[in-house]
Design an enzyme around this catalytic site. Structure first.
Site, PDB file in Angstrom:
ATOM      1  N   GLU A 178       0.822  -1.224   0.000  1.00 37.55           N
ATOM      2  CA  GLU A 178       0.000   0.000   0.000  1.00 37.55           C
ATOM      3  C   GLU A 178       0.849   1.264   0.000  1.00 37.55           C
ATOM      4  OE1 GLU A 178      -2.802   0.287   3.258  1.00 37.55           O
ATOM      5  OE2 GLU A 178      -3.568   2.192   2.572  1.00 37.55           O
ATOM      6  N   LYS A 220      -2.356  -1.883  -3.351  1.00 36.80           N
ATOM      7  CA  LYS A 220      -3.420  -1.015  -2.798  1.00 36.80           C
ATOM      8  C   LYS A 220      -2.960   0.441  -2.911  1.00 36.80           C
ATOM      9  CE  LYS A 220      -5.984  -0.027   1.441  1.00 36.80           C
ATOM     10  NZ  LYS A 220      -6.670  -0.563   2.606  1.00 36.80           N
TER      11      LYS A 220
HETATM   12  C1  5MM Z   1      -5.176   4.849   3.907  1.00 39.55           C
HETATM   13  O1  5MM Z   1      -5.759   4.072   4.889  1.00 39.55           O
HETATM   14  C2  5MM Z   1      -6.123   2.748   4.519  1.00 39.55           C
HETATM   15  C3  5MM Z   1      -7.326   2.745   3.653  1.00 39.55           C
HETATM   16  O2  5MM Z   1      -8.337   3.472   4.291  1.00 39.55           O
HETATM   17  P1  5MM Z   1      -9.157   4.617   3.558  1.00 39.55           P
HETATM   18  O3  5MM Z   1      -9.964   3.895   2.508  1.00 39.55           O
HETATM   19  O4  5MM Z   1      -9.991   5.203   4.640  1.00 39.55           O
HETATM   20  O5  5MM Z   1      -8.165   5.583   2.968  1.00 39.55           O
HETATM   21  C4  5MM Z   1      -6.409   1.959   5.806  1.00 39.55           C
HETATM   22  O6  5MM Z   1      -6.304   0.581   5.585  1.00 39.55           O
HETATM   23  C5  5MM Z   1      -5.480   2.433   6.870  1.00 39.55           C
HETATM   24  O7  5MM Z   1      -4.269   1.808   6.721  1.00 39.55           O
HETATM   25  C6  5MM Z   1      -6.171   2.215   8.180  1.00 39.55           C
HETATM   26  O8  5MM Z   1      -7.264   3.074   8.303  1.00 39.55           O
HETATM   27  C7  5MM Z   1      -5.252   2.370   9.380  1.00 39.55           C
HETATM   28  O9  5MM Z   1      -4.506   3.512   9.365  1.00 39.55           O
HETATM   29  P2  5MM Z   1      -3.471   3.686  10.601  1.00 39.55           P
HETATM   30  O10 5MM Z   1      -2.832   5.012  10.304  1.00 39.55           O
HETATM   31  O11 5MM Z   1      -4.281   3.697  11.841  1.00 39.55           O
HETATM   32  O12 5MM Z   1      -2.509   2.539  10.537  1.00 39.55           O
END
Ligand code: 5MM
Length: 341
Positions: A178, A220
């Site tokens: 990601e 991702k």
């Molecule tokens: C970018 O965040 C990931 C995808 O979420 P969105 O669709 O809301 O953008 C998400 O998997 C993210 O890694 C998690 O929300 C966890 O983030 P943190 O910063 O708590 O590791």
């Protein structure tokens, strides 16, 4: 089963057509922020109840191939005592786990960040396997400014993603890779495209250097969108065109699936953008699917608001968002469907 057989089995389950992946891996501070917005305390019990509500929603296996969990969730149970990874597996949904340990500044690259968590990763994966996880996720973030990301930031982050992915595959875990180009700022769509192209190019170069098998990973990425403070929002067609162009220039055809993050887009916006890619640019070498967190969960959390009496309404909101994104995955979404039409 050896590592390669495990990878084959897991990737096949994660790329089944017409479905996507739910990201429910918010770390403690992040879920705290999301809960605060709907007036819910960030307690272990509230996190359990909320995630149990989603995972016990009947029929989610029709729309989801996998769910990315936060480490804590692997040890939590539904109201009837069933471990949450087992609840998912019974729905036909593969449990995965976020294995990065957060991020901080990257010395030598002012403004850039780097993610931690490689130490002891193989040992942690062995424990996560015992608890039911079969795939992993690691996020690197790239802030956009005139100077960022720097060439060093792009290289260092690519190296981290590749090292993580190589450890995962050695342990039989499919890695979700990601790289998130952040939406914060007033940059243009063209600047986002320029940064994303450089980032993805470096990521796939590093994956090659580390001998990561492209057939057994999921990318991702963020979509190509203008910064949140840019004066003009892009249309779904513009986002789709720019995103597909950048992916075609950088992502080898051996990668089976691209599952986008939503990155601060609204729920309907993220769905419409994904739909425009599948409707306007069919026949790409990789599947174009979703791995949203906020763009799926926002309406669920609002409907729930921490109250047991709202559980059924929250489940309806969850199922609805999943159905909309599954339609976008097929290129069959239209805003009229939001009202049930
Ligand atoms: C970018 O965040 C990931 C995808 O979420 P969105 O669709 O809301 O953008 C998400 O998997 C993210 O890694 C998690 O929300 C966890 O983030 P943190 O910063 O708590 O590791």
């Amino acid at each position: 089963m050896n590592a390669e057989e495990e990878l084959q089995r897991t990737i096949a389950a994660l790329v089944r057509p017409d479905r996507g992946i739910l990201a429910a891996d918010e770390s403690l501070p992040t879920i705290g922020k999301r809960f605060a917005a709907v007036g819910v305390d960030n307690t272990e019990e509230n996190r359990r109840a909320y995630r149990a509500l989603m995972f016990t929603t009947e029929g989610i296996g029709e729309y989801l191939n996998g769910v990315i969990l936060f480490e804590e969730t692997l040890d939590q149970t539904a109201d009837d005592g069933t471990p949450l990874p087992v609840v998912l597996a019974r729905q036909g949904v593969v449990p995965g786990v976020k294995v990065d340990k957060g991020k901080g500044p990257l010395p030598g690259a002012p403004g850039d960040q780097v993610t931690y968590g490689l130490d002891g990763l193989a040992e942690r994966l062995a424990q996560y396997r015992e608890k039911g996880a079969r795939f992993a996720k690691w996020r690197e973030v790239y802030p956009v400014s005139e100077r960022n990301p720097t060439p060093l930031g792009i290289e260092a982050n690519a190296e981290m993603l590749a090292r993580y992915a190589a450890v995962c595959q050695a342990e039989g875990f499919v890695p979700i890779v990601e790289p998130e180009v952040l939406i914060d700022g007033d940059h243009s769509l063209e600047r986002c495209a320029e940064v994303s192209e450089a980032v993805l190019h470096a990521v796939f170069h590093a994956l090659h250097r580390h001998r990561v098998v492209l057939e057994y990973l999921i990318l991702k990425p963020s979509m190509i969108v203008p910064g949140r403070d840019h004066p003009r929002k892009a249309t779904p067609e513009e986002v789709a065109e720019a995103t597909v162009r950048v992916l075609r220039r950088t992502v080898p055809a051996a990668v089976p699936s691209v599952n986008f993050l939503s990155g601060g887009q609204g729920p309907e916006e993220a769905t419409a953008n994904l739909n425009a890619m599948n409707a306007g640019f069919p026949g790409q070498p990789w599947a174009l699917s979703f791995s949203f967190a906020r763009a799926i969960q926002e309406p669920v959390m609002v409907a729930w608001a921490g109250r047991a009496r709202n559980v059924e309404a929250a489940r309806r909101a969850f199922r609805h968002r999943l159905r909309m994104n599954a339609a976008a995955r097929r290129g069959e979404y239209r805003p009229g469907l939001e009202g049930g039409g």
